[in-house]
Design a protein around this motif. Structure first.
Motif, short mmCIF file in Angstrom:
data_model
loop_
_atom_site.label_atom_id
_atom_site.label_comp_id
_atom_site.label_asym_id
_atom_site.label_seq_id
_atom_site.Cartn_x
_atom_site.Cartn_y
_atom_site.Cartn_z
N GLY A 277 4.26 4.28 -13.37
CA GLY A 277 5.64 4.13 -13.89
C GLY A 277 6.88 4.99 -13.13
O GLY A 277 6.36 6.49 -13.10
N ASP A 278 8.08 5.44 -13.68
CA ASP A 278 9.29 5.58 -13.51
C ASP A 278 9.07 7.17 -14.34
O ASP A 278 8.74 6.82 -15.31
CB ASP A 278 10.47 5.09 -13.27
N GLY A 279 9.37 8.41 -13.72
CA GLY A 279 9.32 9.38 -14.58
C GLY A 279 7.77 9.85 -15.16
O GLY A 279 7.35 10.47 -15.28
N VAL A 280 6.91 9.20 -14.36
CA VAL A 280 5.09 9.59 -14.83
C VAL A 280 4.77 10.65 -13.44
O VAL A 280 5.14 10.10 -11.47
CB VAL A 280 4.60 8.06 -14.97
N PHE A 281 4.09 11.05 -14.05
CA PHE A 281 3.98 12.55 -12.84
C PHE A 281 2.41 13.02 -13.61
O PHE A 281 2.03 13.17 -14.64
CB PHE A 281 4.48 13.51 -12.05
N PRO A 282 1.48 13.30 -11.96
CA PRO A 282 1.47 13.31 -11.19
C PRO A 282 1.27 11.50 -10.71
O PRO A 282 0.64 10.80 -11.14
CB PRO A 282 -0.51 13.95 -11.14
N ARG A 283 1.71 11.75 -9.47
CA ARG A 283 1.25 10.59 -8.90
C ARG A 283 0.98 10.80 -7.32
O ARG A 283 1.45 11.90 -7.13
CB ARG A 283 2.43 9.86 -8.36
N THR A 284 0.05 9.43 -7.27
CA THR A 284 -0.07 9.85 -5.41
C THR A 284 1.00 8.59 -4.57
O THR A 284 0.67 7.37 -5.22
CB THR A 284 -1.44 9.22 -5.12
N VAL A 285 1.06 8.99 -3.46
CA VAL A 285 2.46 8.03 -3.30
C VAL A 285 1.75 8.28 -1.63
O VAL A 285 1.83 8.86 -0.76
CB VAL A 285 4.00 9.10 -2.88
N GLY A 286 1.72 6.65 -1.23
CA GLY A 286 1.15 6.23 0.68
C GLY A 286 2.62 6.43 0.72
O GLY A 286 3.63 5.75 0.53
N HIS A 287 2.91 6.42 1.93
CA HIS A 287 4.31 6.74 3.42
C HIS A 287 3.85 6.53 4.63
O HIS A 287 2.40 6.37 5.05
CB HIS A 287 4.71 7.76 2.75
N PHE A 288 4.61 7.28 5.27
CA PHE A 288 4.38 6.75 6.33
C PHE A 288 3.28 7.78 7.59
O PHE A 288 3.21 7.67 8.82
CB PHE A 288 5.68 6.22 7.58
N GLY A 289 3.12 8.96 7.04
CA GLY A 289 2.47 10.02 7.51
C GLY A 289 0.48 10.14 6.37
O GLY A 289 0.35 11.04 7.40
N GLY A 290 1.28 9.02 5.58
CA GLY A 290 -0.44 9.49 4.77
C GLY A 290 -0.40 9.07 3.87
O GLY A 290 0.03 7.79 2.71
N SER A 291 -0.86 10.09 2.72
CA SER A 291 -0.80 9.50 1.38
C SER A 291 -1.15 11.21 0.72
O SER A 291 -1.37 12.13 1.44
CB SER A 291 -2.36 8.91 0.70
N THR A 292 0.13 11.23 -0.07
CA THR A 292 0.24 12.36 -0.81
C THR A 292 0.02 12.17 -2.19
O THR A 292 1.01 12.26 -3.40
CB THR A 292 1.99 13.29 -0.08
N ASP A 293 -0.15 13.70 -2.93
CA ASP A 293 -0.19 13.68 -4.57
C ASP A 293 1.01 14.63 -4.64
O ASP A 293 0.92 15.77 -4.32
CB ASP A 293 -1.35 14.13 -4.83
N ILE A 294 1.70 14.64 -5.42
CA ILE A 294 2.61 14.76 -5.96
C ILE A 294 2.82 15.56 -7.71
O ILE A 294 3.10 14.74 -8.93
CB ILE A 294 4.43 14.23 -6.40
N GLY B 35 1.12 -1.24 -0.33
CA GLY B 35 -0.08 0.03 0.00
C GLY B 35 0.74 1.25 -0.43
O GLY B 35 0.31 2.45 -0.18
N MET B 36 2.38 0.80 0.42
CA MET B 36 3.12 2.12 0.44
C MET B 36 3.20 2.43 -1.12
O MET B 36 3.63 1.67 -1.95
CB MET B 36 4.15 2.64 1.46
N GLY B 37 4.07 3.51 -1.34
CA GLY B 37 4.73 3.74 -3.10
C GLY B 37 3.64 4.20 -3.36
O GLY B 37 2.40 4.51 -2.58
N SER B 38 3.52 4.21 -4.85
CA SER B 38 2.42 4.61 -5.74
C SER B 38 2.58 3.24 -7.80
O SER B 38 3.09 3.38 -8.21
CB SER B 38 2.68 6.30 -6.73
N PRO B 39 2.22 2.00 -6.48
CA PRO B 39 2.23 1.09 -6.87
C PRO B 39 1.48 1.61 -8.47
O PRO B 39 0.45 2.38 -8.85
CB PRO B 39 1.09 0.14 -6.12
N GLY B 40 2.32 0.44 -9.92
CA GLY B 40 1.76 0.98 -11.10
C GLY B 40 1.76 2.13 -12.30
O GLY B 40 1.76 2.51 -13.24
#
Length: 345
Positions: free
Chosen positions: A60-77, A53-58
C-alpha cells in the motif's frame, strides 16, 4: 540488493560515463508514413500502466520497506525516501507533481537545472528549488556529488543510465524507469510506487485521461489535424505518434497528418521537405529563434510561409521544455491545456 564498495563503484563508473546514452526524451528514427490515413490508430502508441512484475504489487501507499521491480532489476527501499536525487528527463516534473522535492537534480544539455515551467507551476517549492544541488549533466552525472548528498533514493532512466546502474545502486537504492517520452505514464506510475504514492499518480492519470476524452468529444464533429515540430541548433524534426506530444494527441483522438503517421518518435526534415510539417494546426517548439538559427531559416522559407497552416495563421509557438524535452505529468497537462485552448477557441 548487495552493493559494491562505494569508492570502487565510483572508480568503475568513470570508464562508463562516456558510454552512457543521451537523456533526451525524444530519439530520431527512420520514418514510415501511412499512405493517406490521418485518423488516430486504435492501438495506443505507448503504455498506460506498469509492466507486469514491476513496482511493488500488493504494498500500500506509504508502506515501507518495499521491494520495487523496475527496468534495472529489483531494489529494496527500507524507508520512505526523504533525500531523493533525480537524474532523468521528466523525473523532476514527476516528483514535484507528487509533492516530493528532491535534494539533487541533473540537467539536460544546454538547459537550466530547473525548467522555467516548473518554477511557474510549483511556486510553493521555489524556495527549495534554489537549494537543489547540481549533480551534473544527465548523460554523465557527477557521481561524487551524488554520493556526497547521501541520498536514500536515486531515480534515473534505463535509456540513459543503464550502464551506471550498478554504481548508482552502490550509492543508494536506485530505481530505473524506461525513459523516452511515449513511456511517460508508465514511468510516472513506477516513480510514484518507489516513493509510496501510487494512488495519487493513478488519480492524476485518470483525471488527465478524462480531460483528453472531453477534448476529443468536443472536436469530434470537425476534428482538425495537428502537427508537432521542433527546431534545435542543428535539426528540424516532426514528431510521430510514438512521441510525448503524439501520445497526448492520441489520448484526445486528435487526427495527425499522413506525413506524421509513423510509429517512431521523430523524423528529421530538410527545408525541401517542409510540407511534412503541415497540418490544420502546427505546434512548434524552438531551442533558438534568433538570426541564423535553424528555426529562423525554416520559418522564413517560402515553403513554410506558404503552408496551409501558415496562411491560415494556425502555426502556434509553444514552450520547448514541456512539449519536447520533459516527459512528465505536469508537462503533459501543459500540452493538453494548450491543445484545448487552441483547438476550441
Amino acid at each position: 540488493m548487495k552493493r559494491l564498495p562505494l569508492v570502487l563503484s565510483i572508480t568503475m563508473a568513470v570508464a562508463l560515463v562516456g558510454a552512457c546514452g543521451s537523456g533526451d526524451i525524444e530519439t530520431t528514427e527512420p520514418v514510415t508514413t501511412t499512405a493517406s490515413a490521418s485518423e488516430p490508430t486504435t492501438d495506443a502508441p505507448g503504455p498506460s500502466g506498469m509492466p507486469d512484475g514491476m513496482g511493488s504489487p500488493g504494498v500500500g501507499d506509504g508502506v515501507f520497506p518495499r521491494t520495487v521491480g523496475h527496468f534495472g532489476g529489483s531494489t529494496d527501499i527500507p524507508a520512505e525516501p526523504e533525500r531523493v536525487v533525480v537524474i532523468a528527463t521528466g523525473q523532476l516534473d514527476a516528483a514535484l507533481t507528487l509533492g516530493v522535492v528532491p535534494v539533487g537534480v541533473a540537467y539536460g544539455d544546454g538547459a537550466g537545472l530547473v525548467p522555467e515551467y516548473l518554477e511557474r507551476e510549483f511556486p510553493e517549492y521555489v524556495d527549495r528549488m534554489v537549494d537543489f544541488v547540481d549533480v551534473g549533466v544527465r548523460q554523465s552525472p557527477n557521481l561524487e556529488a551524488i554520493a556526497a548528498l547521501e541520498p536514500d533514493l536515486i531515480l534515473a532512466n534505463e535509456a540513459g543510465s543503464e550502464e551506471l546502474y550498478p554504481t548508482l545502486s552502490a550509492i543508494a537504492p536506485t530505481v530505473l524507469t524506461e525513459g523516452t517520452g511515449v513511456n511517460w505514464k508508465q514511468d510516472f506510475l513506477l516513480l510514484a510506487d518507489a516513493v509510496g504514492r501510487s494512488t495519487q499518480a493513478q488519480t492524476f492519470l485518470d483525471e488527465f485521461a478524462s480531460r483528453a476524452t472531453d477534448l476529443g468529444e468536443e472536436l469530434s464533429a470537425d476534428a482538425p489535424t495537428v502537427s508537432f515540430v521542433r527546431f534545435n541548433a542543428d535539426r528540424a524534426r516532426v514528431f510521430g505518434t510514438a512521441s510525448f506530444a503524439g501520445f497526448i494527441a492520441w489520448d484526445a483522438r486528435l487526427a495527425r497528418p499522413a506525413s506524421q503517421q509513423f510509429d517512431k518518435t521523430s523524423q528529421d526534415f530538410s527545408e525541401e521537405q517542409i510540407q511534412l510539417a503541415d497540418a490544420d494546426w502546427v505546434f512548434v517548439g524552438s531551442q533558438d529563434t534568433g538570426p541564423g538559427s535553424k528555426a529562423q531559416a525554416f520559418t522564413s522559407n517560402p515553403l513554410w510561409t506558404g503552408m496551409s497552416a501558415s496562411t491560415a495563421e494556425h502555426v502556434v509557438s509553444v514552450e520547448d521544455d514541456p512539449w519536447y524535452l520533459n516527459a512528465g505529468p505536469t508537462a503533459a497537462t501543459i500540452v493538453l491545456e494548450t491543445l484545448t485552448e487552441t483547438l476550441t477557441r
